[in-house]
Design a protein around this motif. Sequence first.
Motif, PDB file in Angstrom:
ATOM      1  N   LYS A  77       0.711  -1.144   0.139  1.00 48.11           N
ATOM      2  CA  LYS A  77      -0.082   0.085  -0.072  1.00 48.11           C
ATOM      3  C   LYS A  77       0.766   1.129  -0.053  1.00 48.11           C
ATOM      4  O   LYS A  77       0.664   2.391   0.789  1.00 48.11           O
ATOM      5  CB  LYS A  77      -0.786   0.412   0.908  1.00 48.11           C
ATOM      6  CG  LYS A  77      -1.868  -1.065   1.015  1.00 48.11           C
ATOM      7  CD  LYS A  77      -2.712  -1.145   2.578  1.00 48.11           C
ATOM      8  CE  LYS A  77      -3.672  -1.975   2.363  1.00 48.11           C
ATOM      9  NZ  LYS A  77      -4.265  -2.121   3.600  1.00 48.11           N
ATOM     10  N   GLN A  78       1.913   1.417  -0.692  1.00 53.60           N
ATOM     11  CA  GLN A  78       3.031   2.882  -0.738  1.00 53.60           C
ATOM     12  C   GLN A  78       2.648   2.666  -2.225  1.00 53.60           C
ATOM     13  O   GLN A  78       4.196   3.388  -2.920  1.00 53.60           O
ATOM     14  CB  GLN A  78       3.738   2.095   0.001  1.00 53.60           C
ATOM     15  CG  GLN A  78       4.027   1.607   1.243  1.00 53.60           C
ATOM     16  CD  GLN A  78       3.843   2.555   2.108  1.00 53.60           C
ATOM     17  OE1 GLN A  78       4.522   4.105   2.126  1.00 53.60           O
ATOM     18  NE2 GLN A  78       3.234   2.827   3.089  1.00 53.60           N
ATOM     19  N   GLN A  86       6.791   2.601  -8.353  1.00 53.40           N
ATOM     20  CA  GLN A  86       6.357   1.892  -7.166  1.00 53.40           C
ATOM     21  C   GLN A  86       4.644   1.939  -7.210  1.00 53.40           C
ATOM     22  O   GLN A  86       4.171   2.323  -7.451  1.00 53.40           O
ATOM     23  CB  GLN A  86       6.426   2.507  -5.321  1.00 53.40           C
ATOM     24  CG  GLN A  86       5.284   1.167  -4.514  1.00 53.40           C
ATOM     25  CD  GLN A  86       6.386  -0.085  -4.392  1.00 53.40           C
ATOM     26  OE1 GLN A  86       7.388   0.189  -4.257  1.00 53.40           O
ATOM     27  NE2 GLN A  86       5.632  -0.428  -3.860  1.00 53.40           N
ATOM     28  N   GLU A  87       4.079   0.204  -7.608  1.00 50.32           N
ATOM     29  CA  GLU A  87       3.140   0.147  -7.756  1.00 50.32           C
ATOM     30  C   GLU A  87       2.049  -0.623  -5.689  1.00 50.32           C
ATOM     31  O   GLU A  87       3.150  -0.100  -4.635  1.00 50.32           O
ATOM     32  CB  GLU A  87       2.318  -1.686  -8.457  1.00 50.32           C
ATOM     33  CG  GLU A  87       2.260  -0.892  -9.496  1.00 50.32           C
ATOM     34  CD  GLU A  87       0.607  -0.084  -9.857  1.00 50.32           C
ATOM     35  OE1 GLU A  87       0.301  -0.597  -8.763  1.00 50.32           O
ATOM     36  OE2 GLU A  87       0.361   0.597 -10.499  1.00 50.32           O
ATOM     37  N   GLY A  88       0.875  -1.093  -5.876  1.00 45.89           N
ATOM     38  CA  GLY A  88       0.077  -0.403  -4.850  1.00 45.89           C
ATOM     39  C   GLY A  88       1.162  -1.713  -3.780  1.00 45.89           C
ATOM     40  O   GLY A  88       0.776  -2.087  -2.682  1.00 45.89           O
ATOM     41  N   GLY A  89       1.468  -2.774  -4.277  1.00 39.86           N
ATOM     42  CA  GLY A  89       2.082  -4.640  -3.645  1.00 39.86           C
ATOM     43  C   GLY A  89       3.221  -4.008  -2.971  1.00 39.86           C
ATOM     44  O   GLY A  89       3.434  -3.276  -3.309  1.00 39.86           O
ATOM     45  N   GLY A 120      -3.135 -11.977  -0.893  1.00 36.48           N
ATOM     46  CA  GLY A 120      -3.240 -10.708  -0.130  1.00 36.48           C
ATOM     47  C   GLY A 120      -2.898  -9.291  -0.453  1.00 36.48           C
ATOM     48  O   GLY A 120      -2.894  -8.394  -0.435  1.00 36.48           O
ATOM     49  N   GLU A 121      -2.419  -9.633  -1.881  1.00 38.29           N
ATOM     50  CA  GLU A 121      -1.891  -8.205  -2.896  1.00 38.29           C
ATOM     51  C   GLU A 121      -2.579  -8.273  -3.843  1.00 38.29           C
ATOM     52  O   GLU A 121      -2.423  -9.677  -4.195  1.00 38.29           O
ATOM     53  CB  GLU A 121       0.321  -8.562  -2.666  1.00 38.29           C
ATOM     54  CG  GLU A 121       0.436  -8.894  -1.321  1.00 38.29           C
ATOM     55  CD  GLU A 121       0.698  -7.179  -0.706  1.00 38.29           C
ATOM     56  OE1 GLU A 121       0.542  -6.813  -1.356  1.00 38.29           O
ATOM     57  OE2 GLU A 121       1.629  -7.637   0.405  1.00 38.29           O
ATOM     58  N   PRO A 122      -1.615  -7.112  -4.874  1.00 40.53           N
ATOM     59  CA  PRO A 122      -2.398  -6.987  -6.119  1.00 40.53           C
ATOM     60  C   PRO A 122      -1.760  -8.111  -7.139  1.00 40.53           C
ATOM     61  O   PRO A 122      -0.534  -8.537  -6.828  1.00 40.53           O
ATOM     62  CB  PRO A 122      -2.452  -5.444  -6.473  1.00 40.53           C
ATOM     63  CG  PRO A 122      -1.937  -4.894  -4.807  1.00 40.53           C
ATOM     64  CD  PRO A 122      -1.288  -6.004  -4.131  1.00 40.53           C
ATOM     65  N   PRO A 168     -12.968  -8.683  -7.487  1.00 42.78           N
ATOM     66  CA  PRO A 168     -12.847  -7.210  -7.097  1.00 42.78           C
ATOM     67  C   PRO A 168     -12.294  -5.626  -6.051  1.00 42.78           C
ATOM     68  O   PRO A 168     -11.183  -6.773  -5.318  1.00 42.78           O
ATOM     69  CB  PRO A 168     -14.268  -6.996  -6.742  1.00 42.78           C
ATOM     70  CG  PRO A 168     -14.888  -8.553  -6.782  1.00 42.78           C
ATOM     71  CD  PRO A 168     -13.180  -9.111  -7.273  1.00 42.78           C
ATOM     72  N   ASP A 169     -11.837  -5.483  -6.303  1.00 45.21           N
ATOM     73  CA  ASP A 169     -11.225  -4.398  -5.667  1.00 45.21           C
ATOM     74  C   ASP A 169      -9.701  -5.151  -5.446  1.00 45.21           C
ATOM     75  O   ASP A 169      -9.288  -3.946  -4.740  1.00 45.21           O
ATOM     76  CB  ASP A 169     -12.024  -4.215  -3.806  1.00 45.21           C
ATOM     77  CG  ASP A 169     -13.275  -3.784  -4.566  1.00 45.21           C
ATOM     78  OD1 ASP A 169     -13.806  -2.547  -5.248  1.00 45.21           O
ATOM     79  OD2 ASP A 169     -14.547  -4.016  -3.460  1.00 45.21           O
ATOM     80  N   PHE A 170      -9.284  -5.080  -6.338  1.00 42.81           N
ATOM     81  CA  PHE A 170      -7.875  -5.145  -6.282  1.00 42.81           C
ATOM     82  C   PHE A 170      -6.900  -4.521  -7.208  1.00 42.81           C
ATOM     83  O   PHE A 170      -6.061  -5.535  -7.659  1.00 42.81           O
ATOM     84  CB  PHE A 170      -7.150  -6.569  -5.812  1.00 42.81           C
ATOM     85  CG  PHE A 170      -7.205  -6.790  -4.578  1.00 42.81           C
ATOM     86  CD1 PHE A 170      -5.774  -6.984  -3.526  1.00 42.81           C
ATOM     87  CD2 PHE A 170      -7.856  -7.915  -3.940  1.00 42.81           C
ATOM     88  CE1 PHE A 170      -5.602  -7.489  -2.795  1.00 42.81           C
ATOM     89  CE2 PHE A 170      -7.775  -8.463  -2.728  1.00 42.81           C
ATOM     90  CZ  PHE A 170      -6.970  -8.614  -2.128  1.00 42.81           C
TER      91      PHE A 170
END
Length: 451
Positions: free
Chosen positions: A170-171, A204-207, A254-256, A317-319
């Motif tokens: 989440k960075q 940097q992506e979301g994972g 649990g990660e994108p 959804p939502d990932f």
Amino acid sequence: MSDWTSKLPEAARAYIADRRIDEVECIIGDIAGVARGKAMPAAKFGKQTSYFLPNSIFLQTITGEWADNPFDAFTEPDMILVPDYSTATAAPWTADVTLQVIHDAQDQQGNPVPFSPRNVLRRVLALFEAEGLRPVVAPEMEFFLTARNIDPNQPVQPPMGRSGRRAAQKQAYSLSAVDEYGKVIDDIYDFAEAQGLEIDGILQEGGAGQIELNLAHGDPVRLADDVFFFKRMIREAALRHDCFATFMAKPIAGEPGSAMHIHHSIVDIATGKNIFSDPDGGESLAFLHFIAGMQNHMSAAIALMAPYVNSYRRYVPDFAAPINLEWGRDNRTTGLRVPISTPEGRRVENRLPGMDCNPYLAIAASLACGYIGLKAKQMPRPEFSGSAYIDSDDIPTNLGDALDLLEEDAALREVLGVEFCTVYDSVKRNEYKEFLQVISPWEREHLLLNV
């Protein structure tokens, strides 16, 4: 310089400089996008007139098994490999001076082998060219850096950063997060420069440990070659720093997931103009036809854009992954996004392909869908506004269903080549059957003593 070295691109000649070339790797991408081929001393490469590999390399599954040959007995006849000197590039991670050269596959009569992925992409581009059109694409590459994982039974973990802590999730867009594994990024930049590969940006992506690398727009074959080279190079850069780089669609629960978004526009060869824009700068009918073709045929093309059982774990959804074939302007929840742009840069972004795809095949399939729409002059569904993270029947939920849809789409099979689609189906059915024989930890945990 000998005759063949005079054909090398400028970046390759600069890398060699005044040094002696030790080795040449003659490579070709198989159905999975794995580099196959042979290495030989440069002196032998310069004297060789023919290079051979058996056509069975296109029947090998990701596990190393062999799919049935749908056309003839498994006699493994040789293909002729033809070097494309424009692709010659350094292998800068090697100890000596080594060049990589991508080869094209021909049969013994000199015809393109129809199930070679690079030839499949060229086939699709030839159909556009026959209409006076030239596609332009720009891929985005997402991947994870992970801790070394030498036991497949253990979950994949994020890498240890320079701070001594594991990379955080989440960075997205954090420069500090990228700095955590800056030495790997430095090597990626250095290797890319030595290879003459152009990076448009890294972020940097979301994972946790997830990076996005963007490439500048250009010719589809050249960009597919670049992705092919980048995958190999990024893995080598990671290994230098005691971590792995993975292009799995969903490596960490649990990660994108990791995508390979593809931006497309189409240029009129005669005028040099983007056909997605009218003379007044508005959206053209061709633009809408292209989107419609993607909406009507992408469900079948998913088999090439999500080629493994793991690929379908990304479509949740939502990932940050699309689960639909809706289209929208500047809407990242739709599978088909129209980014903000000038009329000259108007394009369609296909957000469905996973990074585990073969770049030649994903780009070919995506363009093929748009081509069918242009020829049929189809119209898309109305633009979707709001969040498109909704239940949708557009996207198959597993590889078996995706292959069924590809088998049923006669128009897409014709554009990609029926022979190729038949071989692809044979390889992927073999992989899917093998996966279904594996008993997962989830099954042992919840079913062993409870049912």
